[in-house]
Design a protein around this motif. Structure first.
Motif, PDB file in Angstrom:
ATOM      1  N   GLU A 137      34.816  46.018  53.139  1.00 41.77           N
ATOM      2  CA  GLU A 137      33.911  46.868  52.370  1.00 41.77           C
ATOM      3  C   GLU A 137      32.572  46.141  52.278  1.00 41.77           C
ATOM      4  O   GLU A 137      32.479  45.059  51.681  1.00 41.77           O
ATOM      5  N   GLU A 150      39.233  40.103  47.970  1.00 40.76           N
ATOM      6  CA  GLU A 150      39.335  40.892  46.746  1.00 40.76           C
ATOM      7  C   GLU A 150      40.566  41.774  46.814  1.00 40.76           C
ATOM      8  O   GLU A 150      41.176  41.957  47.877  1.00 40.76           O
ATOM      9  N   CYS A 151      40.978  42.289  45.689  1.00 38.31           N
ATOM     10  CA  CYS A 151      42.121  43.205  45.668  1.00 38.31           C
ATOM     11  C   CYS A 151      41.935  44.203  44.546  1.00 38.31           C
ATOM     12  O   CYS A 151      41.103  44.016  43.648  1.00 38.31           O
ATOM     13  N   GLU A 152      42.733  45.257  44.581  1.00 42.21           N
ATOM     14  CA  GLU A 152      42.784  46.239  43.511  1.00 42.21           C
ATOM     15  C   GLU A 152      44.244  46.603  43.297  1.00 42.21           C
ATOM     16  O   GLU A 152      45.085  46.404  44.186  1.00 42.21           O
ATOM     17  N   PRO A 153      44.604  47.096  42.103  1.00 39.16           N
ATOM     18  CA  PRO A 153      46.013  47.438  41.851  1.00 39.16           C
ATOM     19  C   PRO A 153      46.525  48.443  42.869  1.00 39.16           C
ATOM     20  O   PRO A 153      45.748  49.117  43.546  1.00 39.16           O
ATOM     21  N   GLU A 171      48.740  52.693  34.740  1.00 40.30           N
ATOM     22  CA  GLU A 171      48.020  53.626  35.623  1.00 40.30           C
ATOM     23  C   GLU A 171      48.118  55.062  35.107  1.00 40.30           C
ATOM     24  O   GLU A 171      47.854  56.007  35.834  1.00 40.30           O
ATOM     25  N   ARG A 211      47.607  51.492  44.821  1.00 43.90           N
ATOM     26  CA  ARG A 211      46.972  52.810  44.774  1.00 43.90           C
ATOM     27  C   ARG A 211      48.045  53.897  44.784  1.00 43.90           C
ATOM     28  O   ARG A 211      48.829  54.006  45.720  1.00 43.90           O
TER      29      ARG A 211
END
Length: 504
Positions: free
Chosen positions: A111, A136-139, A204, A141
């Motif tokens: 990104e 980087e990371c995100e929870p 979530e 999806r």
């Protein structure tokens, strides 16, 4: 007393002397027995001291004069703390926090974020750019997969066509294969109990009942049963198995409020790299019968007595484990260091030969030749030494126990020399069992005997994935998607070790 003895006849005097000698012999024997018992207990105490790991937990009582919580710091202290934090943040910001930069994985998506200087740039020309990357990371999806099937009607009115709905893991259920695979991996690989997963869903804003998640888990495991049954069948036909067992608490119990002590029996086929977990409510002789009842070939185990019944079969060559023999001598270091160290040094030499074979990437014929040349003389030397020393060693001492353990299994300890494919110890199957210990610390028990057996299925495939360096989530998602539609004759194609060869 002397006058009384003088009045005795010769025969009576001999009886008195004989009786006294018997008492002296009895006391001497008792004293020798007590000395042996003392040495044994002393060795046990020393062994337990060595086994103790780390410091004991400290316990203390609070000062009764101490201010009760909660309390508030004064304003001056708050200001000082804020200034200290400000200085710390500035220091961290300016301080280089690494000596080198780890290479980022090339397969990850990128990104890009473009950053231009602030202000009016119309009178300026871009002369280059600097690129900085961070991982980087995100929870996880969550998304809804919506199947929209269009209907087509014949213009002449003679029929309607609609595409078939793809096979789903749970018919008329809402979870997809990826979600079910994630739940199973989190529980059985990362040891995250279902109630903690429920909390993560709630973060979530996905509200799921505990019974719903439990039902999904049970249904997903049920879908794996055909593949597991094939694994059981294939394991029975292997010619070389390593076996071990480990306990698991199960809520089903005849005693109210108590948990039943069940066992996972674990079978590792070293040549194929497969692992089979099989649950049994008992640790008795009948427990491994379903797998070992008609087994033929090499069977490698520890010293547990149940295996001896199977080892006596004319169709089985029993292999013992040098790692277990080594542990017995390690326990004896505080009992008789010189003897224990001599044994450990010889065992170390045996493992040095194995290391040479492994690093040299020798084939099985070369490994056998190397062992007969280098390992056999070491084993013969150790066997002669144990045979001589065990006669003059206290049997209840720890070093005596270590010698007796090896002496009783000497043929089985030497049997790995028969074939270069055989292993020197049982460590690979013990490694497969280790994740169970982590799981026990998190979810503590299985809900029923049936649940324990269902868990044995997924533990089997997770262990195989680990041995073959297969991504467990990707394999499980693919298997759940395809196991209901695959031809039963080709079901072995779904084994984790074959997953690398599948074109996605």
């Amino acid at each position: 007393m002397e006058t009384a003895l003088e009045n005795l006849s010769k025969e009576d005097l001999l009886k008195v002397i004989s009786s006294r000698d018997e008492k002296i012999d009895s006391l001497t024997s008792l004293n020798s027995s007590l000395v042996q018992e003392r040495d044994y207990l002393k060795s046990q105490v020393e062994m337990f001291k060595r086994m103790q790991f780390g410091q004991k937990r400290e316990r203390f009582e609070g000062d009764p004069n101490q201010t009760l919580l909660p309390f508030e710091a004064d304003a001056i202290a708050v200001a000082q703390q804020q200034e200290s934090i400000k200085e710390k943040i500035e220091y961290i910001r300016k301080r280089p926090n690494h000596h080198g930069r780890a290479k980022l994985p090339e397969h990850l998506p990128v990104e890009e974020i473009e950053i231009h200087p602030e202000g009016d740039l119309s009178a300026m020309v871009c002369i280059g750019k600097e690129v900085t990357e961070e991982l980087e990371c995100e929870p996880a999806r969550f998304f809804i997969k919506r199947y929209i099937r269009y209907k087509y009607a014949a213009k002449n009115g003679e029929g309607v066509k609609i595409a078939e709905l793809p096979e789903r893991v749970i018919d008329k259920g809402i979870p997809g294969a990826g979600l079910l695979a994630s739940i199973l991996v989190d529980k059985y690989v990362d040891h995250l109990p279902l109630y903690r997963q429920k909390q993560r869903f709630a973060r979530e804003n996905i509200q799921l009942a505990s019974l719903t998640i439990e039902g999904w888990t049970k249904e997903a495991l049920f879908k794996l049963e055909p593949l597991y049954q094939q694994l059981v069948f294939d394991t029975k036909s292997k010619g070389y198995l390593q076996v071990d067992e480990t306990p698991i608490k199960v809520l089903d119990s005849d005693k109210k409020g108590a948990a039943h002590q069940g066992y996972y029996w674990v079978y590792h086929a070293p040549l194929e790299g497969t692992v089979l977990f099989d649950y049994s409510p008992t640790r008795g002789q009948l427990a491994p019968l379903p797998i070992l009842g008609n087994f033929k070939g090499y069977l490698q185990t520890d010293g547990y007595v149940v295996y001896e019944k199977y080892a006596r079969s004319k169709d089985i060559t029993h292999l013992a484990c040098w790692a277990h023999a080594r542990r017995e001598f390690e326990k004896a270091l505080d009992n008789d260091r010189s003897k224990a160290e001599k044994a450990l040094l010889l065992i170390q030499k045996l493992y040095a030969v194995e290391r040479i074979a492994r690093e040299g990437q020798l084939d099985t014929a070369q490994i056998k030749e190397l062992r007969l040349k280098e390992s056999l003389p070491i084993i013969n030397e150790m066997g002669k030494w144990i045979f001589q020393e065990i006669k003059s060693t206290l049997p209840k001492s720890q070093v005596g126990k270590a010698m007796a353990y090896a002496y009783a299994r000497w043929d089985a300890l030497s049997a790995y020399l028969y074939d270069g494919s055989l292993r020197i110890d049982n460590n690979p199957v013990e490694n497969a069992i280790r994740p169970i210990a982590l799981g026990r610390k998190n979810y503590l028990f299985a809900g029923s005997h049936e649940a324990a057996q269902r868990a044995a299925m997924i533990y089997s495939f997770c262990a195989i994935c680990k041995k073959h360096e297969v991504n467990t989530f990707q394999w499980l998602r693919y298997t759940l998607e395809n196991i209901m539609s695959i031809n039963h004759k080709n079901i072995k194609e779904l084994y984790p070790q074959n997953f690398k060869n599948i074109s996605r």
